[in-house]
Design a protein around this motif. Structure first.
Motif, short mmCIF file in Angstrom:
data_model
loop_
_atom_site.label_atom_id
_atom_site.label_comp_id
_atom_site.label_asym_id
_atom_site.label_seq_id
_atom_site.Cartn_x
_atom_site.Cartn_y
_atom_site.Cartn_z
N ILE A 1 0.82 -1.21 0.00
CA ILE A 1 0.00 0.00 0.00
C ILE A 1 0.85 1.27 0.00
O ILE A 1 0.38 2.35 -0.35
N ASP A 2 2.14 1.13 0.37
CA ASP A 2 3.04 2.27 0.47
C ASP A 2 3.73 2.50 -0.87
O ASP A 2 4.50 1.65 -1.33
N PRO A 3 3.50 3.62 -1.53
CA PRO A 3 4.12 3.84 -2.85
C PRO A 3 5.64 3.86 -2.80
O PRO A 3 6.30 3.47 -3.78
N ASP A 4 6.23 4.29 -1.69
CA ASP A 4 7.69 4.27 -1.58
C ASP A 4 8.20 2.83 -1.58
O ASP A 4 9.24 2.52 -2.18
N ALA A 5 7.47 1.95 -0.89
CA ALA A 5 7.85 0.53 -0.88
C ALA A 5 7.70 -0.08 -2.27
O ALA A 5 8.56 -0.84 -2.72
N VAL A 6 6.64 0.26 -2.95
CA VAL A 6 6.41 -0.28 -4.30
C VAL A 6 7.56 0.11 -5.22
O VAL A 6 8.06 -0.71 -6.01
N ASP A 7 8.00 1.35 -5.13
CA ASP A 7 9.09 1.81 -6.00
C ASP A 7 10.37 1.02 -5.77
O ASP A 7 11.03 0.59 -6.73
N ILE A 8 10.74 0.82 -4.50
CA ILE A 8 12.01 0.15 -4.22
C ILE A 8 11.88 -1.35 -4.44
O ILE A 8 12.84 -2.01 -4.87
N ALA A 9 10.68 -1.92 -4.20
CA ALA A 9 10.48 -3.34 -4.49
C ALA A 9 10.63 -3.61 -5.98
O ALA A 9 11.22 -4.61 -6.39
N ALA A 10 10.09 -2.71 -6.80
CA ALA A 10 10.22 -2.87 -8.25
C ALA A 10 11.68 -2.87 -8.67
O ALA A 10 12.10 -3.62 -9.57
N GLU A 11 12.48 -2.04 -8.01
CA GLU A 11 13.91 -2.00 -8.32
C GLU A 11 14.59 -3.29 -7.90
O GLU A 11 15.43 -3.85 -8.64
N ASN A 12 14.25 -3.81 -6.71
CA ASN A 12 14.89 -5.03 -6.21
C ASN A 12 14.47 -6.27 -7.00
O ASN A 12 15.29 -7.16 -7.25
N ILE A 13 13.22 -6.35 -7.38
CA ILE A 13 12.71 -7.53 -8.08
C ILE A 13 13.05 -7.48 -9.57
O ILE A 13 13.30 -8.51 -10.20
N GLY A 14 13.07 -6.30 -10.14
CA GLY A 14 13.40 -6.15 -11.54
C GLY A 14 12.37 -6.80 -12.44
O GLY A 14 11.17 -6.74 -12.18
N ASP A 15 12.85 -7.48 -13.50
CA ASP A 15 11.94 -8.07 -14.46
C ASP A 15 11.55 -9.50 -14.10
O ASP A 15 10.96 -10.22 -14.91
N ARG A 16 11.82 -9.90 -12.86
CA ARG A 16 11.50 -11.27 -12.44
C ARG A 16 10.10 -11.39 -11.85
O ARG A 16 9.67 -12.47 -11.44
N GLY A 17 9.37 -10.29 -11.76
CA GLY A 17 8.01 -10.28 -11.24
C GLY A 17 7.43 -8.92 -11.49
O GLY A 17 8.09 -8.03 -12.04
N ILE A 18 6.18 -8.74 -11.11
CA ILE A 18 5.57 -7.42 -11.22
C ILE A 18 5.22 -6.92 -9.83
O ILE A 18 4.97 -7.71 -8.91
N VAL A 19 5.23 -5.61 -9.66
CA VAL A 19 4.94 -4.98 -8.37
C VAL A 19 3.78 -4.02 -8.56
O VAL A 19 3.80 -3.20 -9.50
N VAL A 20 2.79 -4.13 -7.70
CA VAL A 20 1.58 -3.31 -7.83
C VAL A 20 1.31 -2.58 -6.51
O VAL A 20 1.69 -3.05 -5.44
N ALA A 21 0.63 -1.45 -6.61
CA ALA A 21 0.34 -0.62 -5.45
C ALA A 21 -1.13 -0.69 -5.11
O ALA A 21 -1.99 -0.55 -5.99
N GLY A 22 -1.44 -0.89 -3.82
CA GLY A 22 -2.82 -0.90 -3.40
C GLY A 22 -2.99 -1.63 -2.08
O GLY A 22 -2.03 -2.12 -1.49
N ASP A 23 -4.23 -1.71 -1.63
CA ASP A 23 -4.58 -2.27 -0.33
C ASP A 23 -4.79 -3.78 -0.44
O ASP A 23 -5.77 -4.24 -1.04
N LEU A 24 -3.87 -4.54 0.12
CA LEU A 24 -3.94 -6.00 0.15
C LEU A 24 -4.23 -6.59 -1.23
O LEU A 24 -3.47 -6.40 -2.16
N PHE A 25 -5.37 -7.27 -1.40
CA PHE A 25 -5.65 -8.00 -2.64
C PHE A 25 -6.17 -7.10 -3.76
O PHE A 25 -6.22 -7.55 -4.92
N ALA A 26 -6.56 -5.89 -3.44
CA ALA A 26 -7.25 -5.04 -4.42
C ALA A 26 -6.49 -4.86 -5.73
O ALA A 26 -7.10 -4.87 -6.80
N PRO A 27 -5.15 -4.68 -5.72
CA PRO A 27 -4.46 -4.42 -7.00
C PRO A 27 -4.00 -5.67 -7.74
O PRO A 27 -3.38 -5.56 -8.80
#
Length: 227
Positions: free
Chosen positions: A70-96
Motif C-alpha cells: 500500500i506504500d508507494p515508496d515501498a512499491v518503488d524500491i520493491a520494483a527496483e529489487n525484483i526487476g523483471d522477475r516479477g511485477i509490483v503493484v500498489a494498493g490495499d492487500l488484494f485489491a491491485p
C-alpha cells in the motif's frame, strides 16, 4: 542507515521510510519455498522492499510472481529489487492483484504489520522513527491485517494453496484461530535460529474450489452450482 540490508544471502536496497527486512522473516521464505516449484504463482503481500520475493526467486527459481504494498515508496524500491522477475503493484492487500491470479495462487507469502498500535511507542528508535507507520501498525492487538487476509485469501488461492504469514510467538495461537475460523488448516512454525515465527494456513480444497468456481461463473455471467 545503509542503503541496503542483508537478507537470505541477498542485498536488498532500502530507502528512507521503507520497512527494513529482518532476519526473522526468513522463516516465511523457508516455509513458502517448501511449498513451491518453479513457475508457480506467488503473491508477496505487504511486500515492503520486496525481500521475500527476491529470496524466493533465489531459492525456487523463476516464479509467476506479483508483489503488492500500500506504500508507494515501498512499491518503488520493491520494483527496483525484483526487476523483471516479477511485477509490483500498489494498493490495499488484494485489491491491485491481476484478475488472472484469482483462484490459482499457490502461495501467498506475507509479512503484514503485526505490532499492536500502543506498542509502537516502545519499539527501537530506528524502527519507530524511520519506518513508515503503515509498515508497523497492526491495530489494537496487532492482528487486524491477519483477519483481513484470512477473510480474503480464499478467493485467490488454488485448492490446497497456502498463506504463509509472519507473526510474533505471543500472537501465533490467536492468528491460527483467525485462519481456522476462515476455513483454513493452520499451524505454527518457529525457527529458533532466527527467532522467527509464522503461521502456515492451507486452504481447504473444497472451499478453494468453490471460490474458484464462483469466480469463473461470475466471469461468464452465470450462477455457480450450489454445494
Amino acid at each position: 542507515m545503509l542503503g541496503w540490508a542483508a537478507f537470505d544471502g541477498h542485498r536488498i536496497r532500502v530507502t528512507p521510510g521503507v520497512f527494513v527486512p529482518r532476519t526473522r522473516t526468513t522463516i516465511v521464505v523457508e516455509q513458502a519455498a517448501q511449498l513451491l516449484h518453479r513457475y508457480d504463482r506467488v503473491v508477496d503481500l505487504c511486500c515492503g522492499a520486496g525481500a521475500i520475493s527476491v529470496a524466493l526467486l533465489g531459492r525456487v527459481g523463476a516464479l509467476d510472481l506479483v508483489a503488492s504494498d500500500i506504500d508507494p515508496d515501498a512499491v518503488d524500491i520493491a520494483a527496483e529489487n525484483i526487476g523483471d522477475r516479477g511485477i509490483v503493484v500498489a494498493g490495499d492487500l488484494f485489491a491491485p492483484l491481476p484478475t488472472r491470479f484469482r483462484g490459482v495462487v499457490d502461495v501467498i507469502a506475507v509479512n503484514a504489520p503485526y505490532v499492536p498500535t500502543e506498542a509502537i511507542a516502545t519499539m527501537p528508535a530506528e524502527a519507530r522513527d524511520h519506518e513508515h507507520r503503515v509498515a508497523l501498525d497492526g491495530g489494537g492487538d496487532g492482528l487486524d491485517l491477519h483477519r483481513r487476509i484470512a477473510a480474503g485469501a480464499g478467493e485467490w488461492l488454488r485448492p490446497g494453496g497456502a498463506v504463509v504469514i509472519e507473526v510474533s510467538s505471543a500472537q501465533a495461537a490467536e492468528s491460527v484461530a483467525v485462519f481456522a475460523s476462515a476455513g483454513f488448516a493452520a499451524r505454527v512454525e518457529h525457527d529458533d535460529e532466527v527467532d522467527g515465527t509464522c503461521v502456515v494456513a492451507v486452504a481447504a480444497a473444497a472451499a478453494a474450489a468453490a471460490a474458484a468456481a464462483g469466480a469463473a461463473a461470475a466471469a461468464l455471467g452465470v450462477s455457480a452450482p450450489s454445494a
